[in-house]
Scaffold this motif. Structure first.
Motif, PDB file in Angstrom:
ATOM      1  N   LYS A  48       0.829  -1.201   0.000  1.00 25.58           N
ATOM      2  CA  LYS A  48       0.000   0.000   0.000  1.00 25.58           C
ATOM      3  C   LYS A  48       0.865   1.255   0.000  1.00 25.58           C
ATOM      4  N   ARG A  49       0.433   2.227  -0.787  1.00 22.57           N
ATOM      5  CA  ARG A  49       1.107   3.523  -0.753  1.00 22.57           C
ATOM      6  C   ARG A  49       0.555   4.317   0.428  1.00 22.57           C
ATOM      7  N   ILE A  50       1.445   4.817   1.252  1.00 20.49           N
ATOM      8  CA  ILE A  50       1.043   5.594   2.429  1.00 20.49           C
ATOM      9  C   ILE A  50       1.119   7.081   2.092  1.00 20.49           C
ATOM     10  N   TYR A  51       0.011   7.763   2.239  1.00 20.14           N
ATOM     11  CA  TYR A  51       0.013   9.202   1.972  1.00 20.14           C
ATOM     12  C   TYR A  51      -1.090   9.873   2.789  1.00 20.14           C
ATOM     13  N   LYS A  52      -0.940  11.174   3.004  1.00 23.18           N
ATOM     14  CA  LYS A  52      -1.954  11.940   3.715  1.00 23.18           C
ATOM     15  C   LYS A  52      -3.134  12.158   2.785  1.00 23.18           C
ATOM     16  N   ASN A  53      -4.284  11.662   3.199  1.00 23.14           N
ATOM     17  CA  ASN A  53      -5.473  11.741   2.358  1.00 23.14           C
ATOM     18  C   ASN A  53      -6.053  13.161   2.369  1.00 23.14           C
ATOM     19  N   ASN A  54      -6.161  13.770   1.195  1.00 22.71           N
ATOM     20  CA  ASN A  54      -6.680  15.138   1.088  1.00 22.71           C
ATOM     21  C   ASN A  54      -8.199  15.197   0.979  1.00 22.71           C
ATOM     22  N   GLY A  55      -8.860  14.033   0.883  1.00 24.04           N
ATOM     23  CA  GLY A  55     -10.311  14.020   0.747  1.00 24.04           C
ATOM     24  C   GLY A  55     -10.752  12.881  -0.154  1.00 24.04           C
ATOM     25  N   TYR A  56     -11.997  12.977  -0.610  1.00 19.38           N
ATOM     26  CA  TYR A  56     -12.593  11.887  -1.377  1.00 19.38           C
ATOM     27  C   TYR A  56     -13.108  12.399  -2.722  1.00 19.38           C
ATOM     28  N   LEU A  57     -12.875  11.596  -3.770  1.00 19.32           N
ATOM     29  CA  LEU A  57     -13.307  11.958  -5.121  1.00 19.32           C
ATOM     30  C   LEU A  57     -14.327  10.942  -5.605  1.00 19.32           C
ATOM     31  N   MET A  58     -15.533  11.423  -5.905  1.00 23.95           N
ATOM     32  CA  MET A  58     -16.575  10.603  -6.518  1.00 23.95           C
ATOM     33  C   MET A  58     -16.687  10.992  -7.990  1.00 23.95           C
ATOM     34  N   VAL A  59     -16.910   9.999  -8.855  1.00 24.51           N
ATOM     35  CA  VAL A  59     -17.031  10.293 -10.285  1.00 24.51           C
ATOM     36  C   VAL A  59     -18.205   9.517 -10.875  1.00 24.51           C
ATOM     37  N   SER A  60     -18.933  10.168 -11.759  1.00 25.38           N
ATOM     38  CA  SER A  60     -20.002   9.527 -12.524  1.00 25.38           C
ATOM     39  C   SER A  60     -19.606   9.557 -13.990  1.00 25.38           C
ATOM     40  N   CYS A  61     -19.352   8.381 -14.549  1.00 23.66           N
ATOM     41  CA  CYS A  61     -18.907   8.300 -15.942  1.00 23.66           C
ATOM     42  C   CYS A  61     -20.095   8.474 -16.884  1.00 23.66           C
ATOM     43  N   ASN A  62     -19.838   8.959 -18.069  1.00 17.24           N
ATOM     44  CA  ASN A  62     -20.893   9.132 -19.067  1.00 17.24           C
ATOM     45  C   ASN A  62     -20.473   8.484 -20.375  1.00 17.24           C
ATOM     46  N   GLY A  63     -21.482   8.024 -21.133  1.00 20.99           N
ATOM     47  CA  GLY A  63     -21.209   7.414 -22.439  1.00 20.99           C
ATOM     48  C   GLY A  63     -21.262   5.903 -22.415  1.00 20.99           C
ATOM     49  N   GLY A  64     -20.766   5.313 -23.511  1.00 25.87           N
ATOM     50  CA  GLY A  64     -20.732   3.868 -23.638  1.00 25.87           C
ATOM     51  C   GLY A  64     -19.534   3.264 -22.926  1.00 25.87           C
ATOM     52  N   LEU A  65     -19.391   1.941 -23.055  1.00 28.84           N
ATOM     53  CA  LEU A  65     -18.380   1.213 -22.293  1.00 28.84           C
ATOM     54  C   LEU A  65     -16.987   1.785 -22.473  1.00 28.84           C
ATOM     55  N   ASN A  66     -16.556   2.000 -23.707  1.00 27.87           N
ATOM     56  CA  ASN A  66     -15.165   2.367 -23.941  1.00 27.87           C
ATOM     57  C   ASN A  66     -14.887   3.841 -23.649  1.00 27.87           C
ATOM     58  N   GLN A  67     -15.887   4.674 -23.781  1.00 26.25           N
ATOM     59  CA  GLN A  67     -15.746   6.064 -23.336  1.00 26.25           C
ATOM     60  C   GLN A  67     -15.576   6.094 -21.826  1.00 26.25           C
ATOM     61  N   MET A  68     -16.347   5.255 -21.123  1.00 25.53           N
ATOM     62  CA  MET A  68     -16.224   5.182 -19.671  1.00 25.53           C
ATOM     63  C   MET A  68     -14.899   4.542 -19.273  1.00 25.53           C
ATOM     64  N   ARG A  69     -14.437   3.566 -20.019  1.00 21.61           N
ATOM     65  CA  ARG A  69     -13.173   2.899 -19.707  1.00 21.61           C
ATOM     66  C   ARG A  69     -12.024   3.912 -19.693  1.00 21.61           C
ATOM     67  N   ALA A  70     -11.944   4.713 -20.752  1.00 19.97           N
ATOM     68  CA  ALA A  70     -10.895   5.726 -20.821  1.00 19.97           C
ATOM     69  C   ALA A  70     -11.038   6.743 -19.688  1.00 19.97           C
ATOM     70  N   ALA A  71     -12.287   7.104 -19.376  1.00 18.34           N
ATOM     71  CA  ALA A  71     -12.526   8.083 -18.305  1.00 18.34           C
ATOM     72  C   ALA A  71     -12.070   7.544 -16.955  1.00 18.34           C
ATOM     73  N   ILE A  72     -12.313   6.267 -16.701  1.00 19.36           N
ATOM     74  CA  ILE A  72     -11.891   5.663 -15.431  1.00 19.36           C
ATOM     75  C   ILE A  72     -10.370   5.749 -15.296  1.00 19.36           C
ATOM     76  N   CYS A  73      -9.666   5.481 -16.387  1.00 20.88           N
ATOM     77  CA  CYS A  73      -8.197   5.580 -16.362  1.00 20.88           C
ATOM     78  C   CYS A  73      -7.762   6.998 -15.990  1.00 20.88           C
ATOM     79  N   ASP A  74      -8.438   7.985 -16.553  1.00 24.68           N
ATOM     80  CA  ASP A  74      -8.098   9.384 -16.250  1.00 24.68           C
ATOM     81  C   ASP A  74      -8.398   9.721 -14.792  1.00 24.68           C
ATOM     82  N   MET A  75      -9.540   9.264 -14.303  1.00 22.76           N
ATOM     83  CA  MET A  75      -9.947   9.607 -12.939  1.00 22.76           C
ATOM     84  C   MET A  75      -9.033   8.964 -11.888  1.00 22.76           C
ATOM     85  N   VAL A  76      -8.601   7.736 -12.132  1.00 22.85           N
ATOM     86  CA  VAL A  76      -7.644   7.094 -11.229  1.00 22.85           C
ATOM     87  C   VAL A  76      -6.356   7.911 -11.176  1.00 22.85           C
TER      88      VAL A  76
END
Length: 510
Positions: A103-131
């Motif tokens: 596990k990477r140990i770091y000071k947590n600055n908060g929480y990020l929630m994301v709602s993806c939009n579009g079809g499967l592969n548009q969401m796939r790319a978006a998930i990579c960006d959000m991570v």
């Protein structure tokens, strides 16, 4: 009755218990010791049982990771296998345990929630960006929510399509990911007390540091309600680009059910020789959205127009289909696709797997393609209806099957450069630059019109098609960069060159 006897040899007072007034003090002492011994024995047994069950629970919890190594071959009271089966299993090499990254140990600055939009592969790319964004903001990411309100209305959750536990654990050395918010914050969100916003498209990572991080620190939770193309293609640090690849090619693994079915489809195809995946994007939603009506009759044109006006988030309403086609902005029709495959000298004995939803116009529009290539197949023709029962009305899960088969094909040919075409192209590059024929739609439309009008002979048409696509087969190339016009430059996920190892020579320019 109780009795007090005289002093013993050393002057001590002995207190005993006599049954029925007889038996003497010695008998009472033995009874007391016997009861004490039984109590100790019972305590030892109880403690041992608790310890054993604790060990069993711990081993069960760790079974996925350590089971193949620790428990393999052990006799089990819950197993009805005979000894001969155990001997056979002992001879089979055990599967190495998956080693989790620290596990990477770091000071947590908060929480990020994301709602993806579009079809499967548009969401796939978006998930990579959000991570990637969550990692570089030092925040905790909540497992992304998938789009359920788009044209496809797929109710699938993240864990219905992707292996959520693998997603979380495989990235734990980069970013903390949780399936849901901690209870206190979750209650706040359920009450509507959450800051929600769409980030600016094609932004550098510096935008998230300067604009989004301060909001997360202020509100503790921030919800990004749009995720498509929110991180720039180019100009990002190398670590950013490589993490996007790691998420895409390693962390985002489909569920075991989807993976196994995808392998079965690929195996069925491979048993009958080479196969091509044709991503024939000639479905109703694409035609309505793009306004492309080449080959459609008047009733179909009206139906597609009504659909376009029914969806308010499709901004463009009045569309000139002919002009758009000449600009290369329309998907090829099945009839045009048949001409192109023949011109490319694609062997008609090859299997052609159609990776798409329902083709608009059905068999009538597919007739010329089926005549030219009689070995047309789809997942619905290769599998039993019972195999696809759980995938019905789940377009993203169906698209995941097509994605897996597309990666395995000898050649991948998309007829339109949508999200699936781009993401599969990039994944096939990562797998060793597997051949992907990228059709030049603007050029091909002009050549097709010249051939149909008689201006070009078949040989002239075929030669022009082959010559113009010799360098469009997924070879190593540099990703084009167009400053201030990110929509027109090469998409990162179609050519993630920072993550690729060219098989030969230097990258060529596009």
């Amino acid at each position: 009755m109780c009795s007090v006897e005289g002093k013993g040899k050393k002057g001590g007072i002995i207190i005993g218990v006599m049954k029925g007034g007889s038996g003497g003090g010695g008998g009472g002492e033995r009874v007391e010791k016997f009861k004490s011994s039984r109590m100790k024995l019972w305590m030892i047994r109880a403690t041992t049982s608790v310890l054993l069950w604790t060990c069993i629970v711990q081993l069960t919890a760790l079974g996925e990771t350590w089971g193949p190594r620790v428990l393999k071959g052990w006799p089990s009271c819950f197993s009805h296998q005979d000894s001969s089966v155990s001997v056979i299993e002992d001879k089979v090499p055990s599967v190495p345990a998956r080693v989790l990254p620290p596990k990477r140990i770091y000071k947590n600055n908060g929480y990020l929630m994301v709602s993806c939009n579009g079809g499967l592969n548009q969401m796939r790319a978006a998930i990579c960006d959000m991570v990637t964004i969550a990692r570089y903001l030092n925040v905790t990411l909540i497992v992304p929510e998938l789009d359920k309100t788009s044209f496809w209305a797929d109710p699938s959750e993240f864990q219905d399509i992707f292996d959520v536990d693998h997603f979380i654990t495989s990235l734990r050395d980069e970013v903390r990911i949780l399936k849901e918010l901690p209870p206190r914050l979750k209650r706040r969100v359920e009450m509507g007390l959450v800051y929600s916003m769409p980030p600016i498209s094609w932004s550098d990572i510096s935008y998230y540091h300067k604009q989004i991080l301060s909001l997360i620190q202020k509100y503790k939770v921030v919800h990004l309600n749009r995720t498509d193309t929110r991180l720039a293609n180019n100009g990002q640090p190398l670590d950013i680009q490589r993490l996007r690849c790691r998420v895409n090619f390693s962390a985002l693994r489909f569920t075991s059910q989807i993976e196994e079915l995808g392998k079965r489809v690929s195996k069925l195809l491979r048993q009958n020789g080479p196969f091509i995946v044709l991503h024939l994007r000639y479905e109703m939603d694409m035609l309505a959205f793009s306004g492309c009506t080449q080959g459609c009759n008047n009733e179909e044109v009206e139906e597609l127009t009504r659909m376009r006006y029914a969806y308010p988030w499709w901004k463009e309403k009045i569309i000139n289909s002919d002009l758009k086609r000449k600009d290369g902005l329309c998907p090829f029709t099945p009839e045009e696709t048949a001409l192109i495959l023949r011109a490319l000298d694609i062997d008609n004995s090859y299997q052609i797997y159609i990776a798409a939803g329902e083709i608009y116009g059905g068999e009538r529009r597919m007739a010329s393609l089926a005549a030219a290539y009689p070995k047309l197949v789809r997942k619905e023709t290769l599998l039993e209806p019972s195999d696809l029962r759980f995938f019905q009305n789940h377009s993203s899960q169906m698209a995941a099957l097509d994605y897996l088969v597309s990666l395995e094909s000898d050649i991948f040919i998309p007829t339109y450069d949508g999200n699936m075409a781009k993401v599969v192209e990039g994944h096939r590059r990562f797998l060793g630059f597997k051949q992907t024929i990228l059709l030049d739609r603007r050029l091909l439309v002009d050549l097709i019109d010249q051939y149909n009008s008689g201006s070009l002979s078949w040989n002239e048409f075929s030669d022009a098609v082959k010559e113009s696509h010799e360098s469009r087969k997924g070879q190593p190339t540099e990703r084009s960069v167009i400053p201030d016009r990110p929509k027109e430059e090469d998409y990162f996920y179609a050519n993630p060159e920072e993550c690729l190892q060219p098989p030969y020579g230097q990258l060529s320019s596009t």
